[in-house]
Design a protein around this motif. Structure first.
Motif, short mmCIF file in Angstrom:
data_model
loop_
_atom_site.label_atom_id
_atom_site.label_comp_id
_atom_site.label_asym_id
_atom_site.label_seq_id
_atom_site.Cartn_x
_atom_site.Cartn_y
_atom_site.Cartn_z
N ILE A 91 -36.75 -27.33 16.75
CA ILE A 91 -36.60 -25.96 17.25
C ILE A 91 -35.26 -25.81 17.97
CG2 ILE A 91 -37.55 -24.18 18.75
CD1 ILE A 91 -39.22 -24.72 16.29
N THR A 92 -34.84 -26.85 18.68
CA THR A 92 -33.60 -26.79 19.46
C THR A 92 -32.35 -26.80 18.58
OG1 THR A 92 -33.71 -29.20 19.74
CG2 THR A 92 -34.59 -27.83 21.52
N ASP A 93 -32.52 -26.99 17.27
CA ASP A 93 -31.37 -26.94 16.36
C ASP A 93 -30.98 -25.51 16.01
OD1 ASP A 93 -31.50 -29.69 16.35
OD2 ASP A 93 -32.49 -29.84 14.41
N SER A 94 -31.81 -24.55 16.39
CA SER A 94 -31.50 -23.15 16.11
C SER A 94 -30.22 -22.74 16.84
CB SER A 94 -32.66 -22.25 16.57
OG SER A 94 -33.84 -22.54 15.88
N GLY A 95 -29.39 -21.98 16.15
CA GLY A 95 -28.15 -21.53 16.77
C GLY A 95 -27.08 -21.25 15.74
N LEU A 96 -25.85 -21.08 16.23
CA LEU A 96 -24.72 -20.70 15.38
C LEU A 96 -23.89 -21.94 15.03
CD1 LEU A 96 -23.14 -18.31 14.13
CD2 LEU A 96 -21.75 -18.32 16.22
N TYR A 97 -23.66 -22.12 13.73
CA TYR A 97 -22.84 -23.21 13.22
C TYR A 97 -21.60 -22.61 12.56
CZ TYR A 97 -26.96 -26.16 13.89
OH TYR A 97 -28.02 -26.83 14.43
N GLU A 98 -20.46 -23.22 12.82
CA GLU A 98 -19.20 -22.69 12.29
C GLU A 98 -18.44 -23.78 11.53
OE1 GLU A 98 -16.23 -19.83 14.39
OE2 GLU A 98 -15.52 -21.88 14.77
N GLU A 99 -18.05 -23.45 10.31
CA GLU A 99 -17.23 -24.34 9.49
C GLU A 99 -15.81 -23.78 9.43
OE1 GLU A 99 -17.34 -26.25 4.98
OE2 GLU A 99 -17.82 -24.13 5.27
N THR A 100 -14.84 -24.59 9.81
CA THR A 100 -13.45 -24.18 9.76
C THR A 100 -12.72 -25.03 8.73
OG1 THR A 100 -13.49 -23.60 12.12
CG2 THR A 100 -11.32 -23.86 11.07
N ILE A 101 -12.09 -24.37 7.75
CA ILE A 101 -11.35 -25.06 6.70
C ILE A 101 -9.87 -24.75 6.89
CG2 ILE A 101 -11.05 -25.36 4.21
CD1 ILE A 101 -13.88 -24.29 3.85
N SER A 102 -9.09 -25.81 7.11
CA SER A 102 -7.65 -25.65 7.37
C SER A 102 -6.83 -26.43 6.35
CB SER A 102 -7.30 -26.15 8.78
OG SER A 102 -8.07 -25.47 9.75
#
Length: 267
Positions: free
Chosen positions: A96-107
């Motif tokens: 449950i604590t894995d819920s949230g916002l994940y961001e992938e940045t490609i440079s």
């Protein structure tokens, strides 16, 4: 009964960045991957939460992958995987604590970001159905009618509903963590189902009204417990009174016979 197994939607984050919403059942794995063609020299970084804690780094040019699964608080330890070819991030044995916002940045030659809003749902319990005495009803009623109560404990972000066939009779929802839900239904002459569901799963308890809904004159459990006790007490009192009357009649009769014999002797 077919209820949705997964819910994926698109919404806006800030002014320009789209966020892909992904739902997963607690304990399952989820893979986050953008539909983007990667280049040989791309540097991919994965961040989590409002503090943008760095979870992983994938340098495709040097074939180097670094995973920081001890951040932000060690919750991801030994549960993160990064695919070098696709750049995807996989979270195993989700919590449950894995819920949230994940961001992938490609440079590389360009700089792009992809955001995923992940919601991990707890596994649902099976609803329990019991019968109750209808309000203001008579225990001697011959009408095959009672009140059903469907309940479930410790649920989060879920809906409890009564169904008659495929039609919803009533429902109640909760968004908080670890709440209990209960829902009444007056049972008449059909089969019913009580369904607990969230956006990706459901638990159903089926009921034929003959299992719990019987005329109260024929079915003791349709009557309130206090009424059953009162009936038992009344039966005991009636029995005691009957015994008292019989004993009194015997004593009175014997006394009369004794007095009659005494009168005969004196004469």
């Amino acid at each position: 009964m077919n209820l949705p197994r997964q819910q994926i939607q698109m919404c806006l984050f800030g002014d320009t960045d789209a966020v892909k919403s992904v739902s997963v059942m607690e304990g399952d794995s989820v893979t986050l991957q953008a539909d983007t063609e990667l280049q040989t020299k791309d540097l991919i970084m994965w961040n989590f939460g409002t503090n943008r804690s760095l979870l992983a780094k994938n340098n495709r040019e040097t074939n180097y992958i670094s995973i920081n699964d001890d951040v932000p608080d060690g919750r991801f330890r030994d549960r993160l995987k990064v695919d070098h070819q696709t750049g995807s991030l996989t979270i195993t044995n989700t919590r449950i604590t894995d819920s949230g916002l994940y961001e992938e940045t490609i440079s590389s030659e360009t700089h792009t970001k992809h955001r995923f809003s992940v919601t991990v749902y707890a596994r649902l319990a099976i609803p329990v159905i019991i019968s109750e005495l209808p309000p203001n009803s008579s225990s001697g009623s011959s009408v095959s009618k009672c009140v059903l109560l469907c309940s479930v404990l410790n649920v989060s972000d879920a809906t409890l509903s009564w169904y008659k066939g495929t039609s919803v009779m009533s429902s109640i929802s909760v968004c908080d963590l670890n709440r209990s839900l209960s829902l009444h239904l007056e049972c008449l002459d059909d089969s019913y189902s009580c369904v607990l569901n969230n956006p990706i799963s459901n638990q159903t308890t089926h009921l034929n009204n003959t299992e719990l809904c019987q005329p109260c004159s024929d079915c003791a459990f349709c009557c309130d417990a206090s009424e059953v006790v009162a009936r038992l007490v009344l039966s005991v009192l009636v029995g005691a009174a009957t015994v008292f009357v019989l004993v009194y009649d015997i004593i009175t009769s014997r006394r009369g016979e004794k007095e009659a014999r005494s009168g005969t002797r004196r004469s």
